[in-house]
Design an enzyme around this catalytic site. Structure first.
Site, PDB file in Angstrom:
ATOM      1  N   GLY A 138       0.807  -1.213   0.000  1.00 39.27           N
ATOM      2  CA  GLY A 138       0.000   0.000   0.000  1.00 39.27           C
ATOM      3  C   GLY A 138       0.842   1.266   0.000  1.00 39.27           C
ATOM      4  O   GLY A 138       1.226   1.746   1.073  1.00 39.27           O
ATOM      5  N   GLY A 145      -0.016   9.659  -6.476  1.00 43.71           N
ATOM      6  CA  GLY A 145       0.427   8.577  -7.338  1.00 43.71           C
ATOM      7  C   GLY A 145       1.896   8.717  -7.654  1.00 43.71           C
ATOM      8  O   GLY A 145       2.752   8.103  -7.019  1.00 43.71           O
ATOM      9  N   SER A 146       2.195   9.580  -8.625  1.00 41.22           N
ATOM     10  CA  SER A 146       3.589   9.782  -9.014  1.00 41.22           C
ATOM     11  C   SER A 146       4.403  10.492  -7.946  1.00 41.22           C
ATOM     12  O   SER A 146       5.635  10.447  -7.975  1.00 41.22           O
ATOM     13  CB  SER A 146       3.650  10.585 -10.326  1.00 41.22           C
ATOM     14  OG  SER A 146       3.079   9.851 -11.388  1.00 41.22           O
ATOM     15  N   LEU A 247       9.856  -0.869  -5.432  1.00 44.20           N
ATOM     16  CA  LEU A 247       9.333  -0.486  -6.739  1.00 44.20           C
ATOM     17  C   LEU A 247      10.325  -0.799  -7.847  1.00 44.20           C
ATOM     18  O   LEU A 247       9.940  -1.205  -8.952  1.00 44.20           O
ATOM     19  CB  LEU A 247       8.979   1.001  -6.765  1.00 44.20           C
ATOM     20  CG  LEU A 247       7.777   1.452  -5.934  1.00 44.20           C
ATOM     21  CD1 LEU A 247       7.592   2.955  -6.058  1.00 44.20           C
ATOM     22  CD2 LEU A 247       6.514   0.723  -6.362  1.00 44.20           C
ATOM     23  N   GLY A 348     -11.477  -7.268 -37.801  1.00 46.31           N
ATOM     24  CA  GLY A 348     -12.567  -7.231 -36.828  1.00 46.31           C
ATOM     25  C   GLY A 348     -12.489  -8.354 -35.819  1.00 46.31           C
ATOM     26  O   GLY A 348     -12.893  -8.183 -34.658  1.00 46.31           O
ATOM     27  N   GLU A 371       3.965   1.578 -11.364  1.00 47.08           N
ATOM     28  CA  GLU A 371       5.411   1.577 -11.074  1.00 47.08           C
ATOM     29  C   GLU A 371       6.152   2.659 -11.854  1.00 47.08           C
ATOM     30  O   GLU A 371       7.296   2.500 -12.235  1.00 47.08           O
ATOM     31  CB  GLU A 371       6.061   0.214 -11.349  1.00 47.08           C
ATOM     32  CG  GLU A 371       5.252  -1.011 -11.019  1.00 47.08           C
ATOM     33  CD  GLU A 371       4.821  -1.100  -9.569  1.00 47.08           C
ATOM     34  OE1 GLU A 371       5.099  -0.171  -8.803  1.00 47.08           O
ATOM     35  OE2 GLU A 371       4.177  -2.087  -9.216  1.00 47.08           O
ATOM     36  N   THR A 373       4.918   6.232 -14.400  1.00 48.71           N
ATOM     37  CA  THR A 373       4.387   6.557 -15.721  1.00 48.71           C
ATOM     38  C   THR A 373       5.521   6.845 -16.695  1.00 48.71           C
ATOM     39  O   THR A 373       6.685   7.002 -16.322  1.00 48.71           O
ATOM     40  CB  THR A 373       3.487   7.794 -15.633  1.00 48.71           C
ATOM     41  OG1 THR A 373       4.288   8.908 -15.196  1.00 48.71           O
ATOM     42  CG2 THR A 373       2.334   7.585 -14.656  1.00 48.71           C
TER      43      THR A 373
END
Length: 392
Positions: A138, A145-146, A247, A348, A371, A373
């Protein structure tokens, strides 16, 4: 399950197998056979139904895939290259399945292995390696985020205990985990905590209606007065270096895994092009189709060679962390292009779950984002090139 059959890669233009040792090839073939037998026949249904197959966890554990690059405590102690090879094969099945191995091993187990007390290691790592306990990690929050330094989750001391309050978002496996590694602000800076998932005040809720990573689980976590003993803190992690060290393990796995997804999409497109007749000859017989196939194969070969080089440097202890950013940025970016291009060959039919390219492309949108951007890894590399940090 036959683990001895050697399966050739139709995209291989550079005799990549000659760069691998016998144990690396054996592991590759074993995991590839596992994916072929257990994942590929089921993945379309899992993806369509948005189901993560918990029953596959013990099977992965039997192969030694959980925390496979860690030493001791029931872990396999494999090399970085072997971990990468396994990740590529798993992601050829689906990004969600490789992500499980990453969250379990590179994030949750790695955090305890790198930063935990001996008691924490003994309590959790053997069970996690055996697939008897699932972990989550967590760090990310709804507004952090970043920039994890702006996290709002806070842990304060209360006598000998800790009380944690806050929210986390996009946390893989949280609702099926038995243990969470939670990062929080404290008066001493950012610290990590080992949190049993059944602790009162800890709630994990799956994020639904996803367009990507549907055969995987990501959750919101809410923590309200989660009380932990003083022994719950990771003693050897202070500041962001703690979570970042984990990370980087996960980022390393991604640069292999993304190429596994790209290779699988290419193989679907190649097989289809060889069989599908248009204007009385196979699609593979048209120059435009061949150019697409060649361009995809070239990038797959380059991506795997880059991954192997970074892996060898990692195993030798000569890896600079910006190299992981180079691999993650390049290989995710190219893998998405390959999967999208592969879909065009399928026409398709390529929008159905009968074929893998669009499923892989959708999954890779998540892999490309988590992990770090593209923008974050670009700035890491820009800092390396110029000496000037440009994050703020």
């Amino acid at each position: 399950m036959d683990t001895t059959e050697h399966i050739l890669d139709p995209a291989d233009l550079m005799n990549f197998d000659s760069l691998l040792g016998s144990e690396e090839l054996a592991l590759r073939d074993t995991v590839r056979a596992f994916v072929r037998e257990h994942i590929k026949p089921n993945i379309a249904q899992w993806y369509n139904d948005a189901v993560f197959p918990l029953e596959i966890v013990p099977e992965m554990a039997k192969l030694g895939l959980l925390g496979m690059h860690l030493n001791g405590y029931g872990c396999a102690g494999r090399s970085a290259v072997e971990y990468g090879i396994a990740g590529a094969e798993l992601e050829a099945g689906d990004s969600g399945l490789r992500t499980f191995v990453s969250v379990q091993g590179s994030l949750a187990m790695s955090a305890i292995h790198k930063h935990g007390s001996e008691e924490q290691k003994q309590e959790w790592l053997p069970k996690m390696a055996a697939g008897q306990a699932i972990g989550c990690f967590g760090l990310t929050e709804p507004t952090a985020g970043s920039d994890p330094s702006s996290m709002k989750t806070f842990a304060r001391r209360d006598g000998d205990d800790w009380l944690i309050n806050g929210s986390k978002r996009w946390i893989g496996l949280a609702n099926v985990a038995q243990v969470a590694v939670i990062w929080a602000q404290t008066e001493e800076g950012i610290r990590g905590f080992v949190v049993p998932a059944n602790t009162p005040g800890f709630t994990a809720t799956p994020i639904e209606q996803k367009l990507s990573m549907r055969a995987s689980i990501q959750c919101d976590i809410e923590m309200v007065d989660v009380r932990l003993p003083g022994t719950a803190v990771l003693p050897n992690a202070r500041g962001l270096k703690g979570p970042f060290s984990c990370l980087n393990e996960a980022r390393y796995g991604i640069l292999w895994g993304s190429m596994g997804a790209a290779r699988d999409a290419f193989e679907d497109a190649l097989a289809y092009a060889q069989q599908r007749l248009q204007f009385d000859k196979p699609l593979a017989g048209y120059q435009m189709t061949q150019q697409k196939l060649v361009d995809m194969a070239l990038e797959i070969n380059k991506g795997f060679l880059l991954a192997l080089h970074i892996g060898r440097l990692k195993d030798a202890g000569n890896l600079d962390l910006h190299m992981i950013s180079a691999g993650k940025l390049n290989n995710c970016r190219e893998a998405i292009k390959i999967c999208r291009e592969a879909r065009t060959i399928l026409g398709g039919n390529g929008i159905t779950l009968d074929y893998s390219p669009l499923r892989h492309a959708n999954n890779l949108e998540s892999v490309r984002t988590y992990e770090g951007t593209d923008e974050v890894h670009t700035l890491i590399l820009g800092h390396k090139l110029t000496g000037v940090p440009a994050f703020r």
